[in-house]
Design an enzyme around this catalytic site. Structure first.
Site, PDB file in Angstrom:
ATOM      1  N   PRO A 135       1.933   7.608  -0.429  1.00  0.00           N
ATOM      2  CA  PRO A 135       2.788   8.427  -1.599  1.00  0.00           C
ATOM      3  C   PRO A 135       4.043   8.155  -1.619  1.00  0.00           C
ATOM      4  CG  PRO A 135       2.556   9.637   0.496  1.00  0.00           C
ATOM      5  CD  PRO A 135       1.824   8.387   1.053  1.00  0.00           C
ATOM      6  N   GLY A 136       4.567   6.947  -1.122  1.00  0.00           N
ATOM      7  CA  GLY A 136       5.972   6.366  -1.174  1.00  0.00           C
ATOM      8  C   GLY A 136       7.129   6.778  -0.295  1.00  0.00           C
ATOM      9  N   GLY A 137       6.802   7.388   0.737  1.00  0.00           N
ATOM     10  CA  GLY A 137       7.852   7.872   1.565  1.00  0.00           C
ATOM     11  C   GLY A 137       8.636   6.485   2.193  1.00  0.00           C
ATOM     12  N   LYS A 138       7.724   5.422   2.502  1.00  0.00           N
ATOM     13  CA  LYS A 138       8.342   4.285   3.005  1.00  0.00           C
ATOM     14  C   LYS A 138       9.087   3.386   1.790  1.00  0.00           C
ATOM     15  CE  LYS A 138       5.132   3.893   6.713  1.00  0.00           C
ATOM     16  NZ  LYS A 138       4.335   5.105   6.128  1.00  0.00           N
ATOM     17  N   CYS A 148       0.747  -1.101   0.029  1.00  0.00           N
ATOM     18  CA  CYS A 148       0.007   0.022   0.128  1.00  0.00           C
ATOM     19  C   CYS A 148       0.859   1.385   0.029  1.00  0.00           C
ATOM     20  CB  CYS A 148      -0.875   0.138   1.357  1.00  0.00           C
ATOM     21  SG  CYS A 148      -1.728  -1.570   1.412  1.00  0.00           S
ATOM     22  N   ALA A 149       1.750   1.395  -1.254  1.00  0.00           N
ATOM     23  CA  ALA A 149       2.723   2.375  -1.075  1.00  0.00           C
ATOM     24  C   ALA A 149       2.653   3.845  -1.260  1.00  0.00           C
ATOM     25  CB  ALA A 149       3.740   2.013  -2.512  1.00  0.00           C
ATOM     26  N   ASP A 190      -0.427   0.234  -5.281  1.00  0.00           N
ATOM     27  CA  ASP A 190      -1.431   1.048  -4.586  1.00  0.00           C
ATOM     28  C   ASP A 190      -2.521   1.021  -5.414  1.00  0.00           C
ATOM     29  OD1 ASP A 190      -1.179   2.889  -2.143  1.00  0.00           O
ATOM     30  OD2 ASP A 190      -2.648   3.779  -3.621  1.00  0.00           O
ATOM     31  N   CYS A 213      -0.867   3.885  10.722  1.00  0.00           N
ATOM     32  CA  CYS A 213      -0.874   5.145  11.583  1.00  0.00           C
ATOM     33  C   CYS A 213      -2.069   5.188  12.481  1.00  0.00           C
ATOM     34  CB  CYS A 213      -0.573   6.305  10.431  1.00  0.00           C
ATOM     35  SG  CYS A 213      -2.041   6.322   9.217  1.00  0.00           S
ATOM     36  N   ASP A 269      -5.328  -3.469  -6.177  1.00  0.00           N
ATOM     37  CA  ASP A 269      -5.873  -3.758  -4.914  1.00  0.00           C
ATOM     38  C   ASP A 269      -5.029  -4.834  -4.288  1.00  0.00           C
ATOM     39  OD1 ASP A 269      -7.257  -4.254  -2.703  1.00  0.00           O
ATOM     40  OD2 ASP A 269      -9.395  -4.272  -3.646  1.00  0.00           O
TER      41      ASP A 269
END
Length: 440
Positions: free
Chosen positions: A270-273, A267-268, A289, A390, A318
């Site tokens: 916005p891509g920070g991880k 579930c990437a 995503d 989160c 999904d």
């Protein structure tokens, strides 16, 4: 919050903020609403509307006492709520009470006058300008008595919906007040050094030389003493750093990785991880995503950071339906940062508490269970799955993992932080991490 000679009129700022608040009252996210604000007004509208969201419980309780029948025009209600939240902060400061850093402060006379001017500038609120004036002036006169009458109203005291307060108090009986108080503080701006381009110490030196107060935090992070627009921070275009909360920065270190591994970020966006994983290791990585627009942001971030590679694949699909996208080859590591209520990041998105409903918890928990159950068979023997949310709600954290282990007794739980609770202003956001290993 004094105006500069070139800033828009305060009444225009207030009206822009009220329009954003009106959108939230109608169910739209504040970030989406602010995107509709004129660029020149957006920074002020954000500061004002964020403050109103953090004081909305108190303001709404006062409004219900002074105007028992909600105004039929939501923009009128939004102006009243904004005015009450700002007036309360200004009067408290005038009495000598400390206010959180960044709180918008005006004299009561200026504030009431400018709110009436704001109402006069919109045809929908113009007929109610006298009502707005009367409500705010009455609150100024009767504030002590009104606040005393609301002392036993949890939503007015804690500025969260009643169901949210009850959920936090039940889950964290020793910490609930600290958690709710922390949610009303503006969060720090945390950066993560892109170690492929610059080490954390060198980044700190360069930021300090540019006049920014940057201090180390976490393993790769820096906290800025004063938040700045990203393009005003040295190294943005060079890809030296990313904005990422300290709690979120733990994910890439918790997932055991080695160069060359086949990895799924499920579930990437916005891509920070995603970026942090690629900064630390050379991987064959799929970033997945279900939102094509948000997935596009993953690609933009990887490009800015210099992390694009033929071995990095972005897929719009999904995560709970692997049959639509999985090629049948197992992954040696999976990051499942699953969708949740986002209750841990409410200080960054103060509208979340007012947009969520009590039954959202059951829906998100069901969705999370479906995702991890679908991903578990994709993990290679001996591989690790890092479950992350989160959220501070145990229904989306500890309870979720306990139920997963009941369904999958072969899974082995490895050391990880579990629930991270927000507290001090420089702490990371509320988060949850659980690391699971599939037997070899």
């Amino acid at each position: 919050m004094p105006e500069s000679p070139h800033s828009p009129a305060l009444s225009d700022q207030l009206l822009a903020a009220a329009r954003a608040i009106r959108a939230v009252l109608g169910g739209q996210s504040l970030s989406e609403a602010l995107e509709s604000s004129p660029a020149a007004l957006r920074p002020a509208a954000q500061a004002l509307s964020f403050h109103a969201m953090r004081r909305l419980g108190h303001a709404r309780a006062v409004r219900e006492r002074l105007v028992p029948r909600r105004p039929p025009e939501r923009l009128v209600e939004a102006l009243i709520l904004l005015g009450l939240s700002l007036l309360e902060a200004s009067l408290r400061q005038a009495e000598g009470a400390d206010q959180p850093p960044g709180t918008p402060i005006y004299t009561a006379h200026t504030l009431v006058h400018q709110l009436v001017e704001a109402a006069a500038a919109d045809r929908r609120t113009r007929p109610a300008k006298n009502l707005i004036n009367a409500v705010l002036r009455r609150y100024g006169r009767e504030r002590a008595a009104l606040n005393a009458a609301l002392a036993d109203t949890p939503e007015a005291v804690w500025n969260h919906p009643g169901w949210w307060i009850d959920t936090v108090r039940t889950a964290w009986p020793d910490d609930w007040q600290t958690i709710l108080t922390a949610a009303d503080q503006a969060p720090p701006m945390a950066l993560r050094a892109n170690v492929r381009r610059i080490d954390r110490d060198t980044l700190q030196t360069r930021l300090n030389a540019a006049g920014l107060d940057a201090r180390p935090a976490g393993a790769d992070g820096l906290i800025l003493g004063t938040p700045r627009p990203v393009r005003n921070i040295p190294g943005y275009t060079e890809g030296w750093w990313s904005v990422q909360d300290l709690s979120a920065q733990q994910a890439a270190r918790l997932l055991p990785l080695q160069d060359g591994m086949r990895v799924l970020d499920a579930c990437a966006a916005p891509g920070g991880k995603t970026a942090h994983l690629l900064e630390r290791h050379t991987l064959r990585l799929t970033a997945l995503d279900s939102d094509a627009q948000r997935l596009g942001r993953v690609g933009e971030n990887l490009q800015r950071l210099g992390l694009e590679s033929p071995d990095v694949c972005l897929r719009c699909a999904d995560a709970a339906r692997p049959g639509d996208w999985w090629d049948g080859q197992p992954y040696e590591a999976i990051l499942a940062d699953v969708p949740c209520t986002a209750s841990g990041v409410v200080r960054r998105h103060p509208d979340i508490r007012w947009l969520r409903r009590a039954d959202d918890l059951a829906r998100t928990a069901e969705s999370q269970a479906g995702i991890v159950d679908a991903l578990w068979p994709l993990l290679a023997p001996g591989g690790h799955l890092l479950y992350a949310t989160c959220s501070i709600f145990p229904q989306e954290g500890e309870w979720q993992i306990a139920a997963f282990l009941d369904r999958h007794p072969e899974a082995r739980r490895m050391p990880a932080p579990g629930h991270i609770l927000p507290g001090n202003p420089d702490d990371g956001d509320g988060f949850y991490f659980a690391l699971l290993r599939k037997p070899a």
